[in-house]
Scaffold this active site. Structure first.
Site, PDB file in Angstrom:
ATOM      1  N   CYS A   1      58.622 -12.348 -78.715  1.00  0.00           N
ATOM      2  CA  CYS A   1      59.989 -12.824 -78.907  1.00  0.00           C
ATOM      3  C   CYS A   1      60.074 -14.318 -78.580  1.00  0.00           C
ATOM      4  O   CYS A   1      59.668 -14.738 -77.487  1.00  0.00           O
ATOM      5  CB  CYS A   1      60.918 -12.030 -77.991  1.00  0.00           C
ATOM      6  SG  CYS A   1      62.620 -12.619 -78.010  1.00  0.00           S
TER       7      CYS A   1
ATOM      8  N   GLY B   1      62.634   3.476-109.685  1.00  0.00           N
ATOM      9  CA  GLY B   1      61.384   3.428-108.924  1.00  0.00           C
ATOM     10  C   GLY B   1      61.417   4.132-107.583  1.00  0.00           C
ATOM     11  O   GLY B   1      60.799   3.664-106.629  1.00  0.00           O
TER      12      GLY B   1
ATOM     13  N   HIS C   1      66.439   0.669 -95.225  1.00  0.00           N
ATOM     14  CA  HIS C   1      65.301   0.910 -94.332  1.00  0.00           C
ATOM     15  C   HIS C   1      64.840  -0.351 -93.608  1.00  0.00           C
ATOM     16  O   HIS C   1      63.712  -0.417 -93.131  1.00  0.00           O
ATOM     17  CB  HIS C   1      64.134   1.532 -95.120  1.00  0.00           C
ATOM     18  CG  HIS C   1      64.446   2.903 -95.645  1.00  0.00           C
ATOM     19  ND1 HIS C   1      63.705   3.544 -96.613  1.00  0.00           N
ATOM     20  CD2 HIS C   1      65.430   3.776 -95.314  1.00  0.00           C
ATOM     21  CE1 HIS C   1      64.222   4.733 -96.865  1.00  0.00           C
ATOM     22  NE2 HIS C   1      65.272   4.897 -96.095  1.00  0.00           N
TER      23      HIS C   1
ATOM     24  N   SER D   1      61.006   8.124-105.713  1.00  0.00           N
ATOM     25  CA  SER D   1      60.692   9.547-105.908  1.00  0.00           C
ATOM     26  C   SER D   1      61.882  10.418-105.539  1.00  0.00           C
ATOM     27  O   SER D   1      61.841  11.629-105.740  1.00  0.00           O
ATOM     28  CB  SER D   1      59.479   9.932-105.051  1.00  0.00           C
ATOM     29  OG  SER D   1      59.759   9.669-103.682  1.00  0.00           O
TER      30      SER D   1
ATOM     31  N   TYR E   1      51.462  -3.835 -90.390  1.00  0.00           N
ATOM     32  CA  TYR E   1      52.594  -4.569 -90.973  1.00  0.00           C
ATOM     33  C   TYR E   1      52.167  -5.970 -91.421  1.00  0.00           C
ATOM     34  O   TYR E   1      52.670  -6.498 -92.422  1.00  0.00           O
ATOM     35  CB  TYR E   1      53.798  -4.588 -90.022  1.00  0.00           C
ATOM     36  CG  TYR E   1      54.529  -3.257 -90.102  1.00  0.00           C
ATOM     37  CD1 TYR E   1      55.462  -3.027 -91.108  1.00  0.00           C
ATOM     38  CD2 TYR E   1      54.222  -2.218 -89.228  1.00  0.00           C
ATOM     39  CE1 TYR E   1      56.084  -1.788 -91.233  1.00  0.00           C
ATOM     40  CE2 TYR E   1      54.842  -0.986 -89.340  1.00  0.00           C
ATOM     41  CZ  TYR E   1      55.773  -0.768 -90.349  1.00  0.00           C
ATOM     42  OH  TYR E   1      56.374   0.456 -90.485  1.00  0.00           O
TER      43      TYR E   1
END
Ligand code: OAD
Length: 254
Positions: free
Chosen positions: A152, A192, A122, A194, A71
């Site tokens: 955190c 954009g 998402h 699928s 990420y």
């Protein structure tokens, strides 16, 4: 007029008749910012990486450092890439039409371009959620300088990226807002994606089934291309500004 120009004029005509459009975006709108999509041959993230290793709760439980490193890498690509003419085209469109913007993207680039009230199905890669106290906060949009896992600020436990992983449910509020937007919409513009991932793809299916006009912007044909009212076979950064121009050129436009 070539085929793309013709399709853009038709798309503008459809949008012009609509009172309220739902815009659904996917990874393709950020592709020209240099951010890889998921399923394109060779360059797609899921061509190079296995989702089960990086984008599931099980993968995170097993190896959080590895997941966070991935990420961080993606955050860096996004921060470097920035917004493109496709994101900016949607900002312009919203000054001319009532638009609800629903995205499957987690990159935050619609907001960076200036879009308001973006519905993120998402999640968002810049959000972090504590695995112990659930505290949520947003990281500044910047290249990641390390690849460590993040803690955190409230309780010091490990955080996780605020994105939806395989096997997880979508954020209920975003899903609800998107469904409401679909009910209000009398036109759908899909850019954009699928159209392979549900429930996002169901918005397009349902619009097609209910005869709501659908415009698709995608250089490739997808599973819905033959069913939509207008397929614009061009990149988002070319097609969206051209669509705005075509709307402005219609008789009676401002
Ligand atoms: P995909 O990678 O499945 O599809 C990207 C689409 O963008 C393809 O149809 C391309 O043809 C199109 N495309 C490529 N370049 C483009 C450009 N310049 N302009 C317009 N379109 C272009 O990505 P998504 O459909 O967004 O989920 O994938 C949906 C979800 O699958 C993602 O949100 C992600 C992934 O697993 C999660 O992470 C939960």
């Amino acid at each position: 007029m070539n085929m793309t120009e013709d399709a853009i004029v038709r798309a503008a005509d459809i949008l012009d008749r609509a009172r309220c459009a739902l815009v659904l975006t996917g990874a393709g709108i950020s592709a020209e910012s240099g951010i890889p999509t998921f399923r394109q041959a060779q360059t797609g993230l899921w061509e190079q990486f296995t989702p089960q290793d990086l984008a599931t709760p099980e993968a995170f439980a097993q190896d959080p450092e590895r997941v966070w490193a991935w990420y961080h890498w993606r955050r860096t690509l996004i921060a470097r890439g920035g917004v493109n003419a496709g994101h900016r085209g949607l900002v312009e469109l919203a000054t001319r039409k009532t638009v609800a913007l629903v995205t499957q993207n987690v990159d935050g680039l619609h907001q960076a371009a200036g879009s308001q009230h973006v519905i993120e199905l998402h999640g968002n890669i810049w959000h972090e959620r504590c695995t112990r106290c659930e505290h949520q906060h947003s990281a500044p949009v910047a290249e990641s300088t390390d690849d460590a896992l993040l803690l955190c600020p409230q309780c010091g436990a490990m955080t996780r990226p605020g994105v939806v992983w395989f096997g997880e449910t979508l954020p209920a509020a975003a899903l609800y807002d998107a469904q409401q937007a679909l009910e209000r919409a009398d036109c759908v513009l899909v850019v954009g994606t699928s159209n392979r991932v549900y429930p996002a793809a169901a918005f397009v299916d349902s619009a097609v089934q209910s005869d709501t006009p659908v415009i698709e912007i995608n250089p490739e044909a997808t599973g819905v291309s033959s069913a939509v009212d207008c397929h614009v076979g061009a990149s988002a950064s070319l097609a969206l500004p051209a669509l705005v121009q075509a709307l402005d050129a219609l008789p009676g436009s401002r």
